[in-house]
Design an enzyme around this catalytic site. Structure first.
Site, PDB file in Angstrom:
ATOM      1  CG  ASN A  15      -1.876  -1.101   1.275  1.00  0.00           C
ATOM      2  OD1 ASN A  15      -2.540  -1.352   0.286  1.00  0.00           O
ATOM      3  ND2 ASN A  15      -1.944  -1.809   2.400  1.00  0.00           N
ATOM      4  CB  VAL A  16       3.225   2.605   2.468  1.00  0.00           C
ATOM      5  CG1 VAL A  16       4.007   3.906   2.643  1.00  0.00           C
ATOM      6  CG2 VAL A  16       2.120   2.515   3.511  1.00  0.00           C
ATOM      7  CB  VAL A  35      17.003  16.772  -3.099  1.00  0.00           C
ATOM      8  CG1 VAL A  35      18.302  16.177  -2.588  1.00  0.00           C
ATOM      9  CG2 VAL A  35      15.810  16.092  -2.442  1.00  0.00           C
ATOM     10  NE  ARG A  47       5.626 -11.063   1.606  1.00  0.00           N
ATOM     11  CZ  ARG A  47       4.883 -10.650   2.607  1.00  0.00           C
ATOM     12  NH1 ARG A  47       5.170 -11.029   3.834  1.00  0.00           N
ATOM     13  NH2 ARG A  47       3.858  -9.862   2.418  1.00  0.00           N
ATOM     14  CB  ILE A 136      -1.454  13.900  10.809  1.00  0.00           C
ATOM     15  CG1 ILE A 136      -2.813  13.446  10.289  1.00  0.00           C
ATOM     16  CG2 ILE A 136      -1.589  15.152  11.648  1.00  0.00           C
ATOM     17  CD1 ILE A 136      -3.772  13.005  11.370  1.00  0.00           C
ATOM     18  N   GLY A 187     -12.869  -2.448   3.811  1.00  0.00           N
ATOM     19  CA  GLY A 187     -11.404  -2.327   3.758  1.00  0.00           C
ATOM     20  C   GLY A 187     -10.819  -1.490   4.882  1.00  0.00           C
ATOM     21  CG  ASP A 201      -1.936   0.852  14.995  1.00  0.00           C
ATOM     22  OD1 ASP A 201      -0.979   0.632  14.229  1.00  0.00           O
ATOM     23  OD2 ASP A 201      -2.582   1.920  14.972  1.00  0.00           O
ATOM     24  CE  LYS A 205      -0.485   4.287  14.264  1.00  0.00           C
ATOM     25  NZ  LYS A 205      -1.820   4.118  13.682  1.00  0.00           N
ATOM     26  N   GLY A 307      -3.538   4.873   4.782  1.00  0.00           N
ATOM     27  CA  GLY A 307      -3.780   4.861   3.339  1.00  0.00           C
ATOM     28  C   GLY A 307      -2.457   5.033   2.614  1.00  0.00           C
TER      29      GLY A 307
HETATM   30  P1  NAP Z   1       1.772  -4.123   2.744  1.00  0.00           P
HETATM   31  O1  NAP Z   1       0.750  -3.571   1.810  1.00  0.00           O
HETATM   32  O2  NAP Z   1       1.502  -5.434   3.399  1.00  0.00           O
HETATM   33  O3  NAP Z   1       3.151  -4.222   1.924  1.00  0.00           O
HETATM   34  C1  NAP Z   1       4.300  -4.812   2.440  1.00  0.00           C
HETATM   35  C2  NAP Z   1       5.321  -4.914   1.324  1.00  0.00           C
HETATM   36  O4  NAP Z   1       6.535  -5.414   1.862  1.00  0.00           O
HETATM   37  C3  NAP Z   1       4.918  -5.860   0.184  1.00  0.00           C
HETATM   38  O5  NAP Z   1       5.298  -5.322  -1.048  1.00  0.00           O
HETATM   39  C4  NAP Z   1       5.725  -7.135   0.493  1.00  0.00           C
HETATM   40  O6  NAP Z   1       6.115  -7.859  -0.685  1.00  0.00           O
HETATM   41  C5  NAP Z   1       6.973  -6.548   1.113  1.00  0.00           C
HETATM   42  N1  NAP Z   1       7.623  -7.476   2.064  1.00  0.00           N
HETATM   43  C6  NAP Z   1       7.136  -7.895   3.272  1.00  0.00           C
HETATM   44  N2  NAP Z   1       8.030  -8.706   3.861  1.00  0.00           N
HETATM   45  C7  NAP Z   1       9.080  -8.804   3.019  1.00  0.00           C
HETATM   46  C8  NAP Z   1      10.315  -9.498   3.068  1.00  0.00           C
HETATM   47  N3  NAP Z   1      10.634 -10.275   4.092  1.00  0.00           N
HETATM   48  N4  NAP Z   1      11.156  -9.354   2.031  1.00  0.00           N
HETATM   49  C9  NAP Z   1      10.854  -8.591   0.959  1.00  0.00           C
HETATM   50  N5  NAP Z   1       9.690  -7.907   0.861  1.00  0.00           N
HETATM   51  C10 NAP Z   1       8.812  -8.022   1.879  1.00  0.00           C
HETATM   52  O7  NAP Z   1       2.096  -3.090   3.904  1.00  0.00           O
HETATM   53  P2  NAP Z   1       1.764  -1.523   3.943  1.00  0.00           P
HETATM   54  O8  NAP Z   1       0.328  -1.331   4.272  1.00  0.00           O
HETATM   55  O9  NAP Z   1       2.302  -0.874   2.727  1.00  0.00           O
HETATM   56  O10 NAP Z   1       2.579  -1.085   5.255  1.00  0.00           O
HETATM   57  C11 NAP Z   1       3.979  -1.009   5.250  1.00  0.00           C
HETATM   58  C12 NAP Z   1       4.477  -0.375   6.543  1.00  0.00           C
HETATM   59  O11 NAP Z   1       3.939   0.934   6.670  1.00  0.00           O
HETATM   60  C13 NAP Z   1       4.065  -1.120   7.827  1.00  0.00           C
HETATM   61  O12 NAP Z   1       5.098  -1.031   8.770  1.00  0.00           O
HETATM   62  C14 NAP Z   1       2.859  -0.338   8.307  1.00  0.00           C
HETATM   63  O13 NAP Z   1       2.668  -0.431   9.699  1.00  0.00           O
HETATM   64  C15 NAP Z   1       3.262   1.067   7.913  1.00  0.00           C
HETATM   65  N6  NAP Z   1       2.124   1.964   7.732  1.00  0.00           N
HETATM   66  C16 NAP Z   1       1.143   1.618   6.878  1.00  0.00           C
HETATM   67  C17 NAP Z   1       0.059   2.483   6.707  1.00  0.00           C
HETATM   68  C18 NAP Z   1      -1.052   2.136   5.755  1.00  0.00           C
HETATM   69  O14 NAP Z   1      -1.999   2.905   5.636  1.00  0.00           O
HETATM   70  N7  NAP Z   1      -0.986   1.028   5.035  1.00  0.00           N
HETATM   71  C19 NAP Z   1      -0.015   3.674   7.447  1.00  0.00           C
HETATM   72  C20 NAP Z   1       1.046   4.009   8.317  1.00  0.00           C
HETATM   73  C21 NAP Z   1       2.116   3.139   8.449  1.00  0.00           C
HETATM   74  P3  NAP Z   1       4.993  -8.528  -1.643  1.00  0.00           P
HETATM   75  O15 NAP Z   1       4.291  -7.378  -2.295  1.00  0.00           O
HETATM   76  O16 NAP Z   1       5.769  -9.340  -2.610  1.00  0.00           O
HETATM   77  O17 NAP Z   1       4.112  -9.322  -0.725  1.00  0.00           O
END
Ligand code: NAP
Length: 433
Positions: A15-16, A35, A47, A136, A187, A201, A205, A307
């Site tokens: 997602n991010v 920059v 992965r 934020i 979602g 969570d 924070k 998001g």
């Molecule tokens: P996500 O959608 O689950 O994406 C995780 C990504 O990391 C995927 O692309 C996955 O690969 C890759 N990955 C995971 N483990 C791996 C490994 N061992 N080796 C290589 N690649 C690996 O997670 P997300 O929602 O983007 O969140 C990412 C981080 O941001 C988290 O720490 C979360 O707490 C933080 N965050 C998220 C949000 C939000 O709104 N989503 C908000 C604030 C903070 P694949 O695609 O191949 O599976």
């Protein structure tokens, strides 16, 4: 003449990560202008490298450690999730003098100390604006804009899932299970919602916020935590009748004990919030953080707490800061823990309680219940009776008292013959009475 590019490794394309890569690619010229040098993505760790991932295939790798170690990588963006793997990767990057941007609150809430030490040693930047309240800006205001002030309290709604659920329950009158299922369909809740609904969570924070607000190292384990899974539609109805709503709050506060010792409190729980309080009108998946500082007074930060794109905005702001530091030399502020304040146990914190109980249809019920409060010096603010006969419900709201006295009172109420059962106990925040 073009300056030497700054190499960026992006760990994660979910997602991010996918939004980080998209915005960085689409606005490459703006980033270069801001920059002073172009930012070049050297690789993206995932992965699963096969299939069309929407990015040039040659950038993808399933070996994040190799990517982090490459000589042409100056800055690492960690948006993987999890704790153990990102911890090793972030440490390895920092030890090599590479700056790190992470959105990973779970990692920071456990290991900020270790990571900050590694960053300090190699004089690298460690930035994490996205780890609290998504888009934020709250980390940088606390660490930099308010560095000349004394922060006394940071309280906020920092989890969008629980805020979505509580807002929907308030609006529709539906019960918790039904609303959680709806949040999942839309979602807003994950398949396993435990981290959100049980307050883990938000506690991560709160640990990050308390650490930076009070210059003290606080971990998730120091944070008192309760979730929202026991909140009922009746609680929200009663809250309405008291001109309140219910919010899951993360509260970080500087307090002074009766013996004059300075302590901090970090706690997460669902609480009644008066409708007149600014946090009461934060609805849906939105987040908001209210900061109270001695000279600045009250500040409120509001916006999208999660998001892909909103979170990427915070990550990219950090990336520009870290890249500028690479380009011009120097680095941004690091963790500051000089105050080393102790975290007070929950029992010592002054709070107000709302207690809703089903009572028997007997004379003298009110006097018996009131006596339990007064035995522990807990002063009652209001008492309301809803219904009559065996279905009668008594709702008591107290003035401020030590949390331990309040919880002892509730335990003793449960033993009374006149109390059929204590249906609900919630704290009341946002008032000083
Ligand atoms: P996500 O959608 O689950 O994406 C995780 C990504 O990391 C995927 O692309 C996955 O690969 C890759 N990955 C995971 N483990 C791996 C490994 N061992 N080796 C290589 N690649 C690996 O997670 P997300 O929602 O983007 O969140 C990412 C981080 O941001 C988290 O720490 C979360 O707490 C933080 N965050 C998220 C949000 C939000 O709104 N989503 C908000 C604030 C903070 P694949 O695609 O191949 O599976």
């Amino acid at each position: 003449m073009t300056s030497k590019p700054i190499g960026v490794a992006v760990l994660g394309l979910g997602n991010v990560g996918s939004e980080v890569v998209r915005i960085l690619t689409e606005n490459a010229e703006d980033f270069e202008a801001r920059v002073g040098a172009p930012l070049e993505i050297r690789g993206i760790a995932v992965r699963r490298v096969d299939g069309d991932r929407g990015v040039p295939a040659e950038l993808l790798t399933d070996d994040p450690a190799e990517l982090v170690g490459r000589d042409d990588v100056d800055i690492v963006v960690e948006v993987l999730g999890g704790i153990d793997i990102p911890r090793k990767l972030v440490l390895s990057a920092l030890e090599k003098g590479k700056s790190v941007i992470t959105a990973n609150k779970a990692l920071l809430a456990e290991y900020t100390g270790e990571l900050a030490d590694a960053a300090e040693k190699s004089r690298a930047d460690l930035y994490f604006e996205a780890a609290v309240a998504g888009a934020i800006p709250v980390v940088r205001p606390l660490m930099q804009s308010l560095a000349g002030d004394r922060v006394n309290k940071v309280a906020g709604i920092v989890n969008g899932t629980t805020n979505f659920i509580l807002s929907a329950m308030d609006e529709t009158g539906a019960d918790y299970a039904e609303t959680l299922a709806e949040a999942g369909r839309l979602g807003y809740a994950e398949a396993d919602p435990t981290a959100d609904v049980e307050g883990y969570d938000a506690a991560s924070k709160a640990a990050i916020l308390a650490s930076i607000a009070f210059h003290t190292r606080v971990t998730a384990g120091d944070v008192y935590r309760e979730g929202i899974s026991t909140i009922t539609s009746d609680d929200l109805e009663t809250a309405k009748s008291l001109d309140c709503t219910i919010k899951l709050l993360a509260i970080c506060e500087r307090i002074v004990t009766p013996k004059g010792k300075e302590r901090i409190s970090a706690r997460v729980y669902p609480a009644l919030v008066p409708l007149s309080h600014p946090l009461a009108s934060v609805n849906g998946a939105f987040n908001a953080v209210v900061v109270e500082a001695e000279a600045a007074g009250r500040l409120m930060f509001y916006g999208q707490g999660a998001g892909g794109a909103p979170t990427a905005s915070a990550v990219l702001g950090d990336l520009v800061m870290a890249a500028r530091n690479k380009f011009y030399g120097g680095r941004g502020p690091l963790e500051s823990t000089y105050a080393k304040l102790k975290v007070a146990p929950m029992g010592d914190i002054l709070t107000r309680y709302y207690v809703s109980m089903q009572v028997a249809d007997k004379p003298g019920v009110l006097a018996t219940v009131a006596a339990e409060f007064s035995k522990r010096d807990v002063s009652i603010s209001t008492v309301r009776q809803h219904g009559a006969g065996d279905g009668a419900r008594l709702v008591v709201v107290t003035h401020l008292a030590a949390d331990s006295a309040l919880s002892e009172t509730v335990a003793s109420l449960e033993q009374l013959d006149v109390v059929v059962h204590v249906a609900s106990v919630l704290r009341l925040e946002g008032t000083t009475a």
